[in-house]
Design a protein around this motif. Structure first.
Motif, PDB file in Angstrom:
ATOM      1  N   VAL A 271      59.103  -3.986  61.161  1.00 61.66           N
ATOM      2  CA  VAL A 271      59.450  -2.897  62.074  1.00 61.66           C
ATOM      3  C   VAL A 271      58.185  -2.237  62.616  1.00 61.66           C
ATOM      4  O   VAL A 271      58.118  -1.848  63.792  1.00 61.66           O
ATOM      5  CB  VAL A 271      60.349  -1.859  61.372  1.00 61.66           C
ATOM      6  CG1 VAL A 271      60.598  -0.661  62.284  1.00 61.66           C
ATOM      7  CG2 VAL A 271      61.673  -2.496  60.963  1.00 61.66           C
ATOM      8  N   SER A 272      57.157  -2.130  61.786  1.00 62.63           N
ATOM      9  CA  SER A 272      55.880  -1.555  62.238  1.00 62.63           C
ATOM     10  C   SER A 272      55.238  -2.427  63.312  1.00 62.63           C
ATOM     11  O   SER A 272      54.549  -1.919  64.205  1.00 62.63           O
ATOM     12  CB  SER A 272      54.921  -1.391  61.052  1.00 62.63           C
ATOM     13  OG  SER A 272      55.435  -0.485  60.107  1.00 62.63           O
ATOM     14  N   VAL A 273      55.446  -3.726  63.233  1.00 64.64           N
ATOM     15  CA  VAL A 273      54.946  -4.622  64.271  1.00 64.64           C
ATOM     16  C   VAL A 273      55.669  -4.327  65.586  1.00 64.64           C
ATOM     17  O   VAL A 273      55.035  -4.211  66.646  1.00 64.64           O
ATOM     18  CB  VAL A 273      55.140  -6.096  63.865  1.00 64.64           C
ATOM     19  CG1 VAL A 273      54.608  -7.019  64.960  1.00 64.64           C
ATOM     20  CG2 VAL A 273      54.437  -6.386  62.541  1.00 64.64           C
ATOM     21  N   TYR A 274      56.985  -4.176  65.528  1.00 62.29           N
ATOM     22  CA  TYR A 274      57.743  -3.840  66.731  1.00 62.29           C
ATOM     23  C   TYR A 274      57.281  -2.498  67.300  1.00 62.29           C
ATOM     24  O   TYR A 274      57.157  -2.342  68.525  1.00 62.29           O
ATOM     25  CB  TYR A 274      59.244  -3.787  66.426  1.00 62.29           C
ATOM     26  CG  TYR A 274      59.889  -5.138  66.300  1.00 62.29           C
ATOM     27  CD1 TYR A 274      60.500  -5.744  67.391  1.00 62.29           C
ATOM     28  CD2 TYR A 274      59.882  -5.829  65.089  1.00 62.29           C
ATOM     29  CE1 TYR A 274      61.093  -6.999  67.282  1.00 62.29           C
ATOM     30  CE2 TYR A 274      60.469  -7.074  64.967  1.00 62.29           C
ATOM     31  CZ  TYR A 274      61.064  -7.659  66.067  1.00 62.29           C
ATOM     32  OH  TYR A 274      61.634  -8.899  65.959  1.00 62.29           O
ATOM     33  N   ASN A 275      57.023  -1.536  66.423  1.00 58.67           N
ATOM     34  CA  ASN A 275      56.541  -0.228  66.883  1.00 58.67           C
ATOM     35  C   ASN A 275      55.249  -0.361  67.672  1.00 58.67           C
ATOM     36  O   ASN A 275      55.069   0.277  68.721  1.00 58.67           O
ATOM     37  CB  ASN A 275      56.310   0.706  65.698  1.00 58.67           C
ATOM     38  CG  ASN A 275      57.561   1.069  64.934  1.00 58.67           C
ATOM     39  OD1 ASN A 275      57.511   1.443  63.764  1.00 58.67           O
ATOM     40  ND2 ASN A 275      58.725   0.938  65.566  1.00 58.67           N
ATOM     41  N   GLN A 276      54.335  -1.180  67.164  1.00 55.04           N
ATOM     42  CA  GLN A 276      53.057  -1.370  67.853  1.00 55.04           C
ATOM     43  C   GLN A 276      53.216  -2.119  69.178  1.00 55.04           C
ATOM     44  O   GLN A 276      52.353  -2.044  70.049  1.00 55.04           O
ATOM     45  CB  GLN A 276      52.078  -2.119  66.941  1.00 55.04           C
ATOM     46  CG  GLN A 276      51.614  -1.332  65.732  1.00 55.04           C
ATOM     47  CD  GLN A 276      50.913  -0.039  66.120  1.00 55.04           C
ATOM     48  OE1 GLN A 276      50.123  -0.007  67.075  1.00 55.04           O
ATOM     49  NE2 GLN A 276      51.204   1.033  65.389  1.00 55.04           N
ATOM     50  N   SER A 287      63.637  -5.270  71.788  1.00 50.95           N
ATOM     51  CA  SER A 287      63.479  -6.007  70.531  1.00 50.95           C
ATOM     52  C   SER A 287      63.467  -7.515  70.747  1.00 50.95           C
ATOM     53  O   SER A 287      62.651  -8.241  70.151  1.00 50.95           O
ATOM     54  CB  SER A 287      64.607  -5.642  69.551  1.00 50.95           C
ATOM     55  OG  SER A 287      64.539  -4.301  69.154  1.00 50.95           O
ATOM     56  N   VAL A 288      64.366  -8.011  71.582  1.00 53.97           N
ATOM     57  CA  VAL A 288      64.439  -9.454  71.801  1.00 53.97           C
ATOM     58  C   VAL A 288      63.171  -9.954  72.477  1.00 53.97           C
ATOM     59  O   VAL A 288      62.620 -11.008  72.112  1.00 53.97           O
ATOM     60  CB  VAL A 288      65.682  -9.816  72.638  1.00 53.97           C
ATOM     61  CG1 VAL A 288      65.674 -11.296  73.007  1.00 53.97           C
ATOM     62  CG2 VAL A 288      66.958  -9.484  71.854  1.00 53.97           C
ATOM     63  N   GLU A 289      62.674  -9.191  73.446  1.00 56.59           N
ATOM     64  CA  GLU A 289      61.432  -9.582  74.118  1.00 56.59           C
ATOM     65  C   GLU A 289      60.274  -9.634  73.123  1.00 56.59           C
ATOM     66  O   GLU A 289      59.472 -10.579  73.127  1.00 56.59           O
ATOM     67  CB  GLU A 289      61.101  -8.596  75.240  1.00 56.59           C
ATOM     68  CG  GLU A 289      59.830  -8.944  75.998  1.00 56.59           C
ATOM     69  CD  GLU A 289      59.406  -7.867  76.970  1.00 56.59           C
ATOM     70  OE1 GLU A 289      58.816  -8.211  78.008  1.00 56.59           O
ATOM     71  OE2 GLU A 289      59.649  -6.681  76.686  1.00 56.59           O
ATOM     72  N   ALA A 290      60.189  -8.629  72.245  1.00 51.16           N
ATOM     73  CA  ALA A 290      59.130  -8.596  71.239  1.00 51.16           C
ATOM     74  C   ALA A 290      59.283  -9.752  70.251  1.00 51.16           C
ATOM     75  O   ALA A 290      58.294 -10.387  69.847  1.00 51.16           O
ATOM     76  CB  ALA A 290      59.145  -7.259  70.501  1.00 51.16           C
ATOM     77  N   SER A 291      60.523 -10.049  69.870  1.00 49.91           N
ATOM     78  CA  SER A 291      60.769 -11.165  68.960  1.00 49.91           C
ATOM     79  C   SER A 291      60.301 -12.480  69.570  1.00 49.91           C
ATOM     80  O   SER A 291      59.705 -13.330  68.898  1.00 49.91           O
ATOM     81  CB  SER A 291      62.262 -11.258  68.629  1.00 49.91           C
ATOM     82  OG  SER A 291      62.705 -10.128  67.916  1.00 49.91           O
ATOM     83  N   SER A 292      60.560 -12.643  70.852  1.00 52.28           N
ATOM     84  CA  SER A 292      60.144 -13.857  71.544  1.00 52.28           C
ATOM     85  C   SER A 292      58.620 -13.970  71.586  1.00 52.28           C
ATOM     86  O   SER A 292      58.061 -15.059  71.365  1.00 52.28           O
ATOM     87  CB  SER A 292      60.712 -13.865  72.963  1.00 52.28           C
ATOM     88  OG  SER A 292      60.322 -15.033  73.662  1.00 52.28           O
ATOM     89  N   LEU A 293      57.946 -12.865  71.844  1.00 51.03           N
ATOM     90  CA  LEU A 293      56.480 -12.868  71.877  1.00 51.03           C
ATOM     91  C   LEU A 293      55.913 -13.260  70.510  1.00 51.03           C
ATOM     92  O   LEU A 293      55.009 -14.099  70.418  1.00 51.03           O
ATOM     93  CB  LEU A 293      55.957 -11.490  72.270  1.00 51.03           C
ATOM     94  CG  LEU A 293      54.437 -11.317  72.152  1.00 51.03           C
ATOM     95  CD1 LEU A 293      53.718 -12.135  73.214  1.00 51.03           C
ATOM     96  CD2 LEU A 293      54.033  -9.852  72.240  1.00 51.03           C
ATOM     97  N   LEU A 294      56.441 -12.663  69.455  1.00 56.01           N
ATOM     98  CA  LEU A 294      55.942 -12.955  68.114  1.00 56.01           C
ATOM     99  C   LEU A 294      56.161 -14.412  67.751  1.00 56.01           C
ATOM    100  O   LEU A 294      55.300 -15.066  67.152  1.00 56.01           O
ATOM    101  CB  LEU A 294      56.617 -12.035  67.099  1.00 56.01           C
ATOM    102  CG  LEU A 294      56.228 -10.553  67.204  1.00 56.01           C
ATOM    103  CD1 LEU A 294      57.151  -9.689  66.348  1.00 56.01           C
ATOM    104  CD2 LEU A 294      54.779 -10.344  66.797  1.00 56.01           C
TER     105      LEU A 294
END
Length: 411
Positions: A271-276, A287-294
């Motif tokens: 969750v801290s990664v998503y926050n950053q 969230s989905v966009e961030a998940s795809s990037l990771l």
């Protein structure tokens, strides 16, 4: 440079994959080789300041080497294997053992008792197949759902489900438990898995601090995030791969690294990664966009083969931030499944109502499996029915691996 800090990247596991057969006289020597190999390689990593958290051994399907004609015979032989594991393990490293996949109805039915009695030395999985019309094997799914329910009823607080998962479209050489299994047609091998949430968080913090007053477009920002994360991950994998390349051993072949972040309750939350990444909380818009990037970052590794999941892991009750998110009602099971479409690992360590029906458990397994095969990616289901609890009730787990959280509902 912050990304070079080796304390931010840990070796979660050195996982060996070996084949056993019905000749019990060979078991001790094979297990001894695997333990000694893992211990020796861990020392090599320690010498360049990488912490190794666990060593693991995965076998071929247990029905290929254990006497499964009845449970008492299986138990007696497994006690013998456990004695060898205890004999050759080390107090400095956590030892975990996986008995591979259960292939027959009888083997699947044995899993609750095996897991209840042997716990972390009896991690197991079931691999679900599909037919030529892409229809999943629902009979095996229903059997697996029954196993989930029975484990929840015969182990304290249902914690035994930590050691059982249902796999869809998964291949051998997953280093993380309990999805791991070995194919006896393959040679004895090993895989290294990492724990990197601390690294991801600190690299992103450093970037955001240095660029906080800059007017950067969203496209440029995400490209920069990808670059700094990918470079940081590659730096540590290169260091680890150099050790592997210089370590000669004829017993186990190196087949790859699982680049997944592999979070735990003892490191930074995903969750801290998503926050950053400027997502308010996991489950919020973005969230989905961030998940795809990771996921793109984890797939970016060069100079070494990637195996296993090599993607984003959202393990609800192994991650303090995600556990808190259940209490805050930030996400539900469908949110996890939606994000699995662009990342992995499926529905992992998800607490659900204790009275959830076998039919509903099977249905959510089929949804996950359909995505896995349709999108051609490995996904798993590891559910934790909590006896007596309803949606929103707070768990009281006692395992050192599990975070307490609110129970979710399978709708």
């Amino acid at each position: 440079m912050i990304y070079k800090n080796k304390k931010l990247c840990k070796v979660r596991t050195i996982t060996t994959f070996l084949s056993l057969n019905k000749n019990k006289n060979l078991w001790e020597e094979e297990i001894k080789k695997a333990c000694n190999f893992c211990i020796e390689l861990s020392k090599k990593f320690n010498k360049i300041d990488y912490e190794v958290q666990s060593i693991r051994i995965v076998t071929n399907a247990f029905g290929e080497y254990l006497d499964t004609t009845n449970f008492e015979n299986t138990k007696k032989e497994f006690e013998l294997i456990s004695s060898y594991l205890n004999k050759y393990s080390t107090n400095n490293l956590r030892m975990r053992f996986a008995i591979g996949e259960a292939k027959t109805n009888e083997e699947i039915q044995m899993l609750p008792k095996l897991i209840s009695q042997f716990g972390d030395l009896s991690n197991a999985c079931v691999n679900i197949k599909k037919d030529d019309f892409d229809i999943l094997d629902n009979e095996t799914i229903l059997q697996s759902a029954k196993v989930v329910k029975e484990i929840s009823e015969i182990t304290p607080r249902g914690e035994g489900n930590f050691n059982f998962t249902v796999n869809f479209n998964c291949k051998p050489f997953i280093p993380y438990f309990p999805a791991s299994f070995h194919d006896s047609s393959l040679q004895n091998s090993y895989v290294v898995g990492l724990e990197t949430p601390d690294l991801l968080v600190e690299v992103l913090k450093d970037y955001n601090l240095k660029n906080k007053n800059e007017n950067i477009s969203h496209q440029k920002l995400f490209k920069d995030y990808y670059d700094v994360l990918s470079n940081a991950l590659q730096y540590h994998i290169d260091n680890i791969k150099e050790v592997i390349d210089n370590y000669s051993n004829s017993d186990f072949k190196f087949v790859g690294i699982d680049s997944s972040a592999a979070p735990s309750k003892n490191c930074s939350s995903m969750v801290s990664v998503y926050n950053q990444l400027d997502v308010e909380f996991f489950g919020a818009s973005g969230s989905v966009e961030a998940s795809s990037l990771l996921t793109k970052v984890f797939k970016s590794v060069k100079n070494t083969p990637l195996v296993g999941f090599s993607g984003l892991m959202l393990a609800v009750i192994e991650d303090l931030g995600l556990a808190k998110g259940t209490i805050n009602k930030d996400f539900d099971i469908r949110t996890l499944l939606t994000n699995s479409a662009v990342c992995g690992i499926g529905l992992d360590t998800v607490p659900i109502e204790g009275d959830t029906s076998i039919k509903k458990i099977a249905s959510i397994m089929r949804d996950t499996g359909t995505m896995a095969f349709r999108l051609n990616k490995p996904l798993t289901v590891r559910l934790f029915p909590y006896p007596g609890l309803k949606q929103g009730d707070i768990t009281a787990y006692e395992s050192d691996d599990l975070c307490n959280c609110a129970v979710l509902k399978v709708k």
